[in-house]
Motif scaffolding. Structure first.
Motif, PDB file in Angstrom:
ATOM      1  N   LYS A  60      -2.203 -10.716   8.710  1.00 15.63           N
ATOM      2  CA  LYS A  60      -2.797  -9.392   8.492  1.00 15.63           C
ATOM      3  C   LYS A  60      -1.768  -8.334   8.095  1.00 15.63           C
ATOM      4  O   LYS A  60      -2.047  -7.500   7.226  1.00 15.63           O
ATOM      5  CB  LYS A  60      -3.535  -8.935   9.756  1.00 15.63           C
ATOM      6  N   LYS A  61      -0.599  -8.379   8.691  1.00 17.60           N
ATOM      7  CA  LYS A  61       0.401  -7.337   8.407  1.00 17.60           C
ATOM      8  C   LYS A  61       0.823  -7.324   6.943  1.00 17.60           C
ATOM      9  O   LYS A  61       1.258  -6.305   6.427  1.00 17.60           O
ATOM     10  CB  LYS A  61       1.604  -7.483   9.321  1.00 17.60           C
ATOM     11  N   ASN A  62       0.663  -8.455   6.257  1.00 17.15           N
ATOM     12  CA  ASN A  62       1.089  -8.556   4.863  1.00 17.15           C
ATOM     13  C   ASN A  62      -0.032  -8.287   3.857  1.00 17.15           C
ATOM     14  O   ASN A  62       0.246  -8.071   2.674  1.00 17.15           O
ATOM     15  CB  ASN A  62       1.667  -9.947   4.602  1.00 17.15           C
ATOM     16  N   ILE A  63      -1.265  -8.329   4.293  1.00 16.64           N
ATOM     17  CA  ILE A  63      -2.391  -8.250   3.363  1.00 16.64           C
ATOM     18  C   ILE A  63      -2.385  -6.972   2.526  1.00 16.64           C
ATOM     19  O   ILE A  63      -2.535  -7.058   1.300  1.00 16.64           O
ATOM     20  CB  ILE A  63      -3.738  -8.438   4.092  1.00 16.64           C
ATOM     21  N   PRO A  64      -2.228  -5.784   3.109  1.00 14.56           N
ATOM     22  CA  PRO A  64      -2.298  -4.574   2.267  1.00 14.56           C
ATOM     23  C   PRO A  64      -1.309  -4.594   1.104  1.00 14.56           C
ATOM     24  O   PRO A  64      -1.681  -4.336  -0.042  1.00 14.56           O
ATOM     25  CB  PRO A  64      -1.997  -3.438   3.247  1.00 14.56           C
ATOM     26  N   GLU A  65      -0.057  -4.912   1.384  1.00 12.01           N
ATOM     27  CA  GLU A  65       0.941  -4.950   0.320  1.00 12.01           C
ATOM     28  C   GLU A  65       0.688  -6.111  -0.636  1.00 12.01           C
ATOM     29  O   GLU A  65       0.852  -5.965  -1.848  1.00 12.01           O
ATOM     30  CB  GLU A  65       2.342  -5.063   0.918  1.00 12.01           C
ATOM     31  N   ALA A  66       0.288  -7.256  -0.103  1.00 14.04           N
ATOM     32  CA  ALA A  66       0.016  -8.424  -0.953  1.00 14.04           C
ATOM     33  C   ALA A  66      -1.096  -8.130  -1.951  1.00 14.04           C
ATOM     34  O   ALA A  66      -1.023  -8.544  -3.114  1.00 14.04           O
ATOM     35  CB  ALA A  66      -0.333  -9.630  -0.095  1.00 14.04           C
ATOM     36  N   VAL A  67      -2.108  -7.415  -1.532  1.00 17.37           N
ATOM     37  CA  VAL A  67      -3.201  -7.068  -2.437  1.00 17.37           C
ATOM     38  C   VAL A  67      -2.700  -6.140  -3.532  1.00 17.37           C
ATOM     39  O   VAL A  67      -2.918  -6.385  -4.723  1.00 17.37           O
ATOM     40  CB  VAL A  67      -4.386  -6.433  -1.668  1.00 17.37           C
ATOM     41  N   VAL A  68      -2.000  -5.094  -3.163  1.00 13.28           N
ATOM     42  CA  VAL A  68      -1.519  -4.093  -4.127  1.00 13.28           C
ATOM     43  C   VAL A  68      -0.514  -4.707  -5.108  1.00 13.28           C
ATOM     44  O   VAL A  68      -0.534  -4.391  -6.297  1.00 13.28           O
ATOM     45  CB  VAL A  68      -0.903  -2.881  -3.397  1.00 13.28           C
ATOM     46  N   GLN A  69       0.327  -5.605  -4.618  1.00 16.47           N
ATOM     47  CA  GLN A  69       1.383  -6.171  -5.461  1.00 16.47           C
ATOM     48  C   GLN A  69       1.028  -7.556  -6.013  1.00 16.47           C
ATOM     49  O   GLN A  69       1.904  -8.262  -6.509  1.00 16.47           O
ATOM     50  CB  GLN A  69       2.688  -6.265  -4.677  1.00 16.47           C
ATOM     51  N   ALA A  70      -0.238  -7.938  -5.945  1.00 18.84           N
ATOM     52  CA  ALA A  70      -0.687  -9.251  -6.446  1.00 18.84           C
ATOM     53  C   ALA A  70       0.146 -10.387  -5.853  1.00 18.84           C
ATOM     54  O   ALA A  70       0.550 -11.307  -6.539  1.00 18.84           O
ATOM     55  CB  ALA A  70      -0.685  -9.292  -7.968  1.00 18.84           C
ATOM     56  N   CYS A  71       0.402 -10.267  -4.559  1.00 24.85           N
ATOM     57  CA  CYS A  71       1.080 -11.327  -3.797  1.00 24.85           C
ATOM     58  C   CYS A  71       2.496 -11.602  -4.315  1.00 24.85           C
ATOM     59  O   CYS A  71       2.970 -12.733  -4.274  1.00 24.85           O
ATOM     60  CB  CYS A  71       0.235 -12.602  -3.793  1.00 24.85           C
ATOM     61  N   LYS A  72       3.161 -10.583  -4.771  1.00 26.82           N
ATOM     62  CA  LYS A  72       4.514 -10.723  -5.330  1.00 26.82           C
ATOM     63  C   LYS A  72       5.483 -11.352  -4.332  1.00 26.82           C
ATOM     64  O   LYS A  72       6.344 -12.144  -4.706  1.00 26.82           O
ATOM     65  CB  LYS A  72       5.026  -9.351  -5.769  1.00 26.82           C
ATOM     66  N   LYS A  73       5.358 -11.017  -3.056  1.00 25.12           N
ATOM     67  CA  LYS A  73       6.268 -11.533  -2.038  1.00 25.12           C
ATOM     68  C   LYS A  73       5.724 -12.769  -1.318  1.00 25.12           C
ATOM     69  O   LYS A  73       6.311 -13.222  -0.349  1.00 25.12           O
ATOM     70  CB  LYS A  73       6.584 -10.448  -1.007  1.00 25.12           C
ATOM     71  N   CYS A  74       4.607 -13.290  -1.796  1.00 31.06           N
ATOM     72  CA  CYS A  74       4.056 -14.510  -1.208  1.00 31.06           C
ATOM     73  C   CYS A  74       4.790 -15.716  -1.779  1.00 31.06           C
ATOM     74  O   CYS A  74       5.031 -15.780  -2.987  1.00 31.06           O
ATOM     75  CB  CYS A  74       2.569 -14.662  -1.549  1.00 31.06           C
ATOM     76  N   ASN A  75       5.117 -16.660  -0.920  1.00 36.73           N
ATOM     77  CA  ASN A  75       5.693 -17.899  -1.436  1.00 36.73           C
ATOM     78  C   ASN A  75       4.548 -18.758  -1.989  1.00 36.73           C
ATOM     79  O   ASN A  75       3.362 -18.421  -1.787  1.00 36.73           O
ATOM     80  CB  ASN A  75       6.521 -18.613  -0.360  1.00 36.73           C
ATOM     81  N   GLU A 115      -6.433 -11.885  -7.596  1.00 41.25           N
ATOM     82  CA  GLU A 115      -7.134 -13.156  -7.768  1.00 41.25           C
ATOM     83  C   GLU A 115      -6.658 -13.902  -9.007  1.00 41.25           C
ATOM     84  O   GLU A 115      -6.582 -15.135  -8.998  1.00 41.25           O
ATOM     85  CB  GLU A 115      -8.640 -12.935  -7.788  1.00 41.25           C
ATOM     86  N   LYS A 116      -6.296 -13.184 -10.034  1.00 39.80           N
ATOM     87  CA  LYS A 116      -5.759 -13.836 -11.233  1.00 39.80           C
ATOM     88  C   LYS A 116      -4.431 -14.525 -10.893  1.00 39.80           C
ATOM     89  O   LYS A 116      -4.201 -15.672 -11.300  1.00 39.80           O
ATOM     90  CB  LYS A 116      -5.558 -12.808 -12.353  1.00 39.80           C
ATOM     91  N   GLU A 117      -3.566 -13.841 -10.174  1.00 43.17           N
ATOM     92  CA  GLU A 117      -2.288 -14.446  -9.761  1.00 43.17           C
ATOM     93  C   GLU A 117      -2.521 -15.654  -8.856  1.00 43.17           C
ATOM     94  O   GLU A 117      -1.909 -16.699  -9.033  1.00 43.17           O
ATOM     95  CB  GLU A 117      -1.412 -13.411  -9.061  1.00 43.17           C
ATOM     96  N   LEU A 118      -3.417 -15.517  -7.900  1.00 38.52           N
ATOM     97  CA  LEU A 118      -3.669 -16.604  -6.954  1.00 38.52           C
ATOM     98  C   LEU A 118      -4.305 -17.810  -7.621  1.00 38.52           C
ATOM     99  O   LEU A 118      -4.131 -18.940  -7.165  1.00 38.52           O
ATOM    100  CB  LEU A 118      -4.544 -16.117  -5.804  1.00 38.52           C
TER     101      LEU A 118
END
Length: 121
Positions: A60-75, A115-118
């Motif tokens: 949950k702590k990562n969701i707001p930024e992940a959404v805005v940045q299209a999961c840029k910091k997601c592995n 969603e496009k990135e994912l």
């Protein structure tokens, strides 16, 4: 020579990305989607309707930024899990999917890019 230089630059840039840290990057999202009680616990945490477990809080702590940045910091594993989660929620409980989307992208500016990135994972 240009190819080698480009690879070096890309490697350095990729090394500078700090990925999100979560409690479990290999969580079985398909099993989660199949378990209505557990899925609801995740969604209730994410929607601030119930307390979060250590696991759900780590996501949950990562969701707001992940959404805005299209999961840029997601592995890659996190991107795959997030895609499975969103697709599963959309299919199983579409109302909850819409509420999730509204909470984390109220102006509908970021979710399509996310969603496009994912979809690549």
């Amino acid at each position: 020579m240009k190819t080698i230089a480009l690879l070096v630059v890309l490697t350095v840039v990729a090394a500078d990305i700090e990925f999100y840290k979560t409690a479990n990057d290999n969580y079985d999202i398909k099993a989660l989607i199949a378990n209505a009680t557990e899925l609801q616990a995740f969604l209730d945490c994410f929607q601030d309707r119930a307390p979060c477990s250590e696991l759900t809080a780590s996501y949950k702590k990562n969701i707001p930024e992940a959404v805005v940045q299209a999961c840029k910091k997601c592995n890659p594993s996190q991107k795959h899990m997030f895609r499975q989660f969103l697709e599963g929620v959309k299919k199983v409980v579409p109302k909850e999917y819409n509420e999730f989307r509204q909470k984390f992208d109220p102006e509908n500016k970021y979710f399509d890019a996310l969603e496009k990135e994912l979809s690549k994972f």
